[in-house]
Design a protein around this motif. Sequence first.
Motif, short mmCIF file in Angstrom:
data_model
loop_
_atom_site.label_atom_id
_atom_site.label_comp_id
_atom_site.label_asym_id
_atom_site.label_seq_id
_atom_site.Cartn_x
_atom_site.Cartn_y
_atom_site.Cartn_z
N ILE A 88 9.72 14.09 16.89
CA ILE A 88 9.04 13.01 17.42
C ILE A 88 9.87 11.69 17.35
O ILE A 88 9.58 11.00 18.93
CB ILE A 88 7.95 12.74 15.96
CG1 ILE A 88 6.92 12.71 16.06
CG2 ILE A 88 7.58 10.67 16.52
CD1 ILE A 88 6.35 13.52 14.48
N ALA A 89 11.09 11.38 16.64
CA ALA A 89 11.52 10.02 17.49
C ALA A 89 11.98 10.31 18.79
O ALA A 89 12.54 9.64 19.67
CB ALA A 89 12.89 10.41 16.30
N THR A 90 12.78 12.10 18.74
CA THR A 90 13.35 12.24 20.43
C THR A 90 12.53 12.09 21.34
O THR A 90 12.64 11.02 22.67
CB THR A 90 13.91 12.83 19.87
OG1 THR A 90 15.06 13.34 19.57
CG2 THR A 90 14.68 13.37 21.70
N PHE A 92 9.32 10.06 21.36
CA PHE A 92 9.42 8.25 21.52
C PHE A 92 10.27 7.62 22.47
O PHE A 92 10.17 7.35 23.30
CB PHE A 92 9.48 7.17 19.95
CG PHE A 92 8.62 6.28 20.35
CD1 PHE A 92 7.40 6.13 20.54
CD2 PHE A 92 9.52 5.86 19.38
CE1 PHE A 92 7.63 4.68 20.55
CE2 PHE A 92 9.76 4.27 19.33
CZ PHE A 92 8.31 3.44 19.99
N MET A 93 11.92 7.83 21.77
CA MET A 93 12.96 7.13 22.44
C MET A 93 12.87 8.38 24.37
O MET A 93 13.13 6.78 25.01
CB MET A 93 14.04 7.55 21.88
CG MET A 93 15.37 7.26 22.39
SD MET A 93 15.80 8.04 23.75
CE MET A 93 16.64 9.88 23.07
N SER A 95 10.56 8.87 26.13
CA SER A 95 9.17 7.99 26.65
C SER A 95 9.77 6.83 26.74
O SER A 95 9.21 6.47 27.96
CB SER A 95 7.96 8.08 25.58
OG SER A 95 8.16 9.62 25.45
N TRP A 121 15.32 4.88 19.22
CA TRP A 121 15.43 6.58 18.08
C TRP A 121 14.91 6.05 16.81
O TRP A 121 13.97 7.22 15.97
CB TRP A 121 15.81 7.32 18.94
CG TRP A 121 16.02 8.38 18.51
CD1 TRP A 121 16.06 9.69 18.32
CD2 TRP A 121 16.88 9.41 17.06
NE1 TRP A 121 15.71 10.67 18.03
CE2 TRP A 121 16.23 10.42 17.04
CE3 TRP A 121 17.29 8.86 15.83
CZ2 TRP A 121 17.13 10.86 15.69
CZ3 TRP A 121 17.97 8.95 14.97
CH2 TRP A 121 17.57 10.78 14.90
N GLY A 124 10.94 5.90 15.63
CA GLY A 124 10.57 7.13 16.91
C GLY A 124 10.66 7.85 15.06
O GLY A 124 9.62 8.19 14.55
N LEU A 127 7.76 6.00 12.82
CA LEU A 127 7.01 7.06 13.55
C LEU A 127 6.61 8.59 12.96
O LEU A 127 5.76 8.79 12.09
CB LEU A 127 6.34 6.89 15.16
CG LEU A 127 6.82 5.31 15.10
CD1 LEU A 127 6.56 5.60 17.12
CD2 LEU A 127 5.31 5.18 15.28
N GLY A 128 7.58 9.25 12.85
CA GLY A 128 7.60 10.32 12.03
C GLY A 128 7.47 10.56 11.16
O GLY A 128 7.10 11.61 10.60
#
Length: 136
Positions: A88-90, A92-93, A95, A121, A124, A127-128
């Motif tokens: 999820i972090a990857t 997000f970053m 994007s 990241w 993110g 967020l994850g």
Amino acid sequence: MRAIRGAAPCGGNKTYQRRVLGLAIGYLVTLILANWLTRHFALDGAAAMAVALLPAIPMIGIIVVIGRLILDEKDEYLRMLHVRQMLIATGFMLSVCSVWGFLESFDQVPHVPAYWAFIIWCAGLALGTLYNELKS
């Protein structure tokens, strides 16, 4: 729910927390030192490059510690939560950086230094963590 909270990289693994905290402090110290040296001395060449790279060393250390978190995790479920959080972090970053890059290419936003990708990241990761908490 306690095991799930411990699955978040900000969660229960005390060794992980100590390593990240130590490296985060190292990052702040080297960033302050690099800025101070740059302001007070006319650095150029190899010296300027070495000073500019100082804050990158603890940042890379944090990346290694996060990777070790996955490798050292014995519980498959907790490992899966860590991996999902990092995916999820990857995403997000990638994007955010892609959208910003296109906007920057068309002169719609100012340039942002590339090291912000790691900071994005890390956001993110939060967020994850939230996703793991809501999903589990």
